[in-house]
Design a protein around this motif. Structure first.
Motif, PDB file in Angstrom:
ATOM      1  N   THR A   1       0.842  -1.198   0.000  1.00  0.00           N
ATOM      2  CA  THR A   1       0.000   0.000   0.000  1.00  0.00           C
ATOM      3  C   THR A   1       0.876   1.247   0.000  1.00  0.00           C
ATOM      4  N   ALA A   2       0.719   2.069  -1.024  1.00  0.00           N
ATOM      5  CA  ALA A   2       1.350   3.396  -1.057  1.00  0.00           C
ATOM      6  C   ALA A   2       0.297   4.415  -0.626  1.00  0.00           C
ATOM      7  N   PHE A   3       0.632   5.267   0.357  1.00  0.00           N
ATOM      8  CA  PHE A   3      -0.392   6.149   0.902  1.00  0.00           C
ATOM      9  C   PHE A   3       0.101   7.585   1.037  1.00  0.00           C
ATOM     10  N   GLY A   4      -0.866   8.495   0.993  1.00  0.00           N
ATOM     11  CA  GLY A   4      -0.660   9.882   1.336  1.00  0.00           C
ATOM     12  C   GLY A   4      -1.465  10.191   2.578  1.00  0.00           C
ATOM     13  N   ALA A   5      -0.930  11.066   3.450  1.00  0.00           N
ATOM     14  CA  ALA A   5      -1.548  11.259   4.759  1.00  0.00           C
ATOM     15  C   ALA A   5      -1.421  12.709   5.210  1.00  0.00           C
ATOM     16  N   TYR A   6      -2.060  12.990   6.341  1.00  0.00           N
ATOM     17  CA  TYR A   6      -1.900  14.273   7.013  1.00  0.00           C
ATOM     18  C   TYR A   6      -1.710  13.983   8.494  1.00  0.00           C
ATOM     19  N   ARG A   7      -0.644  14.539   9.076  1.00  0.00           N
ATOM     20  CA  ARG A   7      -0.287  14.224  10.467  1.00  0.00           C
ATOM     21  C   ARG A   7      -0.458  15.455  11.351  1.00  0.00           C
ATOM     22  N   PHE A   8      -0.998  15.202  12.543  1.00  0.00           N
ATOM     23  CA  PHE A   8      -1.337  16.279  13.467  1.00  0.00           C
ATOM     24  C   PHE A   8      -0.549  16.127  14.764  1.00  0.00           C
ATOM     25  N   GLY A   9      -0.184  17.279  15.349  1.00  0.00           N
ATOM     26  CA  GLY A   9       0.315  17.284  16.720  1.00  0.00           C
ATOM     27  C   GLY A   9       1.792  16.980  16.851  1.00  0.00           C
ATOM     28  N   GLY A  10       2.235  17.023  18.103  1.00  0.00           N
ATOM     29  CA  GLY A  10       3.608  16.715  18.457  1.00  0.00           C
ATOM     30  C   GLY A  10       4.285  17.881  19.141  1.00  0.00           C
ATOM     31  N   THR A  11       4.797  17.653  20.369  1.00  0.00           N
ATOM     32  CA  THR A  11       5.466  18.710  21.127  1.00  0.00           C
ATOM     33  C   THR A  11       6.671  18.131  21.858  1.00  0.00           C
TER      34      THR A  11
ATOM     35  N   ILE B   1      -6.645  -5.330  -6.551  1.00  0.00           N
ATOM     36  CA  ILE B   1      -6.512  -3.900  -6.309  1.00  0.00           C
ATOM     37  C   ILE B   1      -7.532  -3.468  -5.267  1.00  0.00           C
ATOM     38  N   GLY B   2      -7.106  -2.611  -4.343  1.00  0.00           N
ATOM     39  CA  GLY B   2      -8.010  -2.128  -3.313  1.00  0.00           C
ATOM     40  C   GLY B   2      -7.633  -0.746  -2.828  1.00  0.00           C
ATOM     41  N   ILE B   3      -8.416  -0.241  -1.884  1.00  0.00           N
ATOM     42  CA  ILE B   3      -8.199   1.058  -1.254  1.00  0.00           C
ATOM     43  C   ILE B   3      -8.142   0.847   0.257  1.00  0.00           C
ATOM     44  N   ARG B   4      -7.197   1.496   0.901  1.00  0.00           N
ATOM     45  CA  ARG B   4      -7.046   1.384   2.353  1.00  0.00           C
ATOM     46  C   ARG B   4      -7.131   2.769   2.979  1.00  0.00           C
ATOM     47  N   VAL B   5      -8.015   2.933   3.968  1.00  0.00           N
ATOM     48  CA  VAL B   5      -8.127   4.185   4.713  1.00  0.00           C
ATOM     49  C   VAL B   5      -7.934   3.871   6.197  1.00  0.00           C
ATOM     50  N   GLU B   6      -7.277   4.816   6.900  1.00  0.00           N
ATOM     51  CA  GLU B   6      -6.897   4.497   8.281  1.00  0.00           C
ATOM     52  C   GLU B   6      -6.661   5.767   9.088  1.00  0.00           C
ATOM     53  N   ALA B   7      -6.894   5.662  10.381  1.00  0.00           N
ATOM     54  CA  ALA B   7      -6.461   6.656  11.362  1.00  0.00           C
ATOM     55  C   ALA B   7      -5.465   5.967  12.290  1.00  0.00           C
ATOM     56  N   ARG B   8      -4.299   6.583  12.470  1.00  0.00           N
ATOM     57  CA  ARG B   8      -3.233   5.929  13.248  1.00  0.00           C
ATOM     58  C   ARG B   8      -2.632   6.915  14.251  1.00  0.00           C
ATOM     59  N   ALA B   9      -2.393   6.438  15.468  1.00  0.00           N
ATOM     60  CA  ALA B   9      -1.746   7.229  16.513  1.00  0.00           C
ATOM     61  C   ALA B   9      -0.306   6.757  16.678  1.00  0.00           C
TER      62      ALA B   9
ATOM     63  N   ALA C   1      -5.058   7.705   3.241  1.00  0.00           N
ATOM     64  CA  ALA C   1      -5.722   6.865   2.246  1.00  0.00           C
ATOM     65  C   ALA C   1      -4.674   6.394   1.261  1.00  0.00           C
ATOM     66  N   GLY C   2      -4.786   5.151   0.821  1.00  0.00           N
ATOM     67  CA  GLY C   2      -3.782   4.615  -0.083  1.00  0.00           C
ATOM     68  C   GLY C   2      -4.349   3.584  -1.041  1.00  0.00           C
ATOM     69  N   ILE C   3      -3.567   3.296  -2.076  1.00  0.00           N
ATOM     70  CA  ILE C   3      -3.891   2.265  -3.063  1.00  0.00           C
ATOM     71  C   ILE C   3      -3.146   0.990  -2.710  1.00  0.00           C
ATOM     72  N   THR C   4      -3.865  -0.123  -2.660  1.00  0.00           N
ATOM     73  CA  THR C   4      -3.286  -1.418  -2.297  1.00  0.00           C
ATOM     74  C   THR C   4      -3.236  -2.331  -3.514  1.00  0.00           C
ATOM     75  N   VAL C   5      -2.057  -2.930  -3.725  1.00  0.00           N
ATOM     76  CA  VAL C   5      -1.866  -3.945  -4.762  1.00  0.00           C
ATOM     77  C   VAL C   5      -1.658  -5.277  -4.061  1.00  0.00           C
ATOM     78  N   ARG C   6      -2.406  -6.302  -4.449  1.00  0.00           N
ATOM     79  CA  ARG C   6      -2.353  -7.618  -3.796  1.00  0.00           C
ATOM     80  C   ARG C   6      -1.869  -8.670  -4.803  1.00  0.00           C
TER      81      ARG C   6
END
Length: 205
Positions: A26-36, A153-161, A199-204
């Motif tokens: 899975t190749a993905f693009g993301a947006y990351r929040f926070g960090g101190t 072929i698929g799509i993967r969406v995720e929230a990760r901490a 969100a990313g594109i998955t190749v299986r």
């Protein structure tokens, strides 16, 4: 001859269907929040700006319904110094995450919810003169959904901490100038926490 080939042609779709995918990339693009990052003595902080990130995830089938997972993620951001200066110092920062773990998938024909957990390291690098790069122990936990309209072929969406254990002594941040003179900051041994959605594109195969 044609009659001899006919049973083989009829069997081909069944054979292809039986060859279930064992590897996912899975190749993905993301947006990351926070960090101190917090300075140990004065309590002044370096706050990481929210910014885009990207990465690659490789999964290998283990035992149903689990998979092994290798995660690589990169973020380029700025760290703003929140201290007693007339103008806050700002440092360009790169975070490279490499972790190993696994996923647990629930049943689903097209949509498959899952839980992911990984452990590894986060390498932090700055472009400030006199600064050192450093690598810290880190982990992550994510929850998401895989959409698999086809077998390949698929799509993967995720929230990760993400959680990174910051060493209590590092020269990671060093900034000098007329408005700031901060070098060899001793950081508290604490957790750097960030949240990412992707969100990313998955190749299986």
């Amino acid at each position: 001859m044609k009659r001899a080939l006919l049973p083989l042609l009829l069997l081909c779709p069944a054979l292809l269907q039986a060859q279930e995918a064992t590897t996912e990339i899975t190749a993905f693009g993301a947006y990351r929040f926070g960090g101190t990052f917090e300075e140990e003595e004065s309590g002044a902080e370096y706050e990481l700006n929210d910014s885009p990130s990207f990465g690659l995830i490789v999964n290998f089938r283990h035992k149903d319904p689990t998979q092994w997972e290798i995660l690589y993620s990169q973020q380029h951001t700025e760290a703003e110094f929140q201290g007693a200066t007339s103008n806050d110092a700002e440092i360009d920062l790169e975070l490279h995450v490499l972790q190993l773990g696994g996923t647990y998938q629930w049943d689903g024909e097209v949509a498959r919810p899952y839980l992911a957990f990984t452990l590894g390291g986060t390498h932090v690098r700055t472009d400030s003169n006199g600064s050192d790069s450093d690598t810290f122990f880190s982990g992550s936990i994510g929850i998401g959904m895989k959409f698999l309209p086809t077998s390949r072929i698929g799509i993967r969406v995720e929230a990760r901490a993400y959680g990174t254990l910051v060493d209590n002594s590092t020269d990671l941040f060093c900034s000098t100038g007329p408005d700031a003179n901060i070098c060899a900051i001793r950081l508290e041994g604490r957790m750097l926490s960030q949240v990412e959605t992707f969100a990313g594109i998955t190749v299986r195969f």
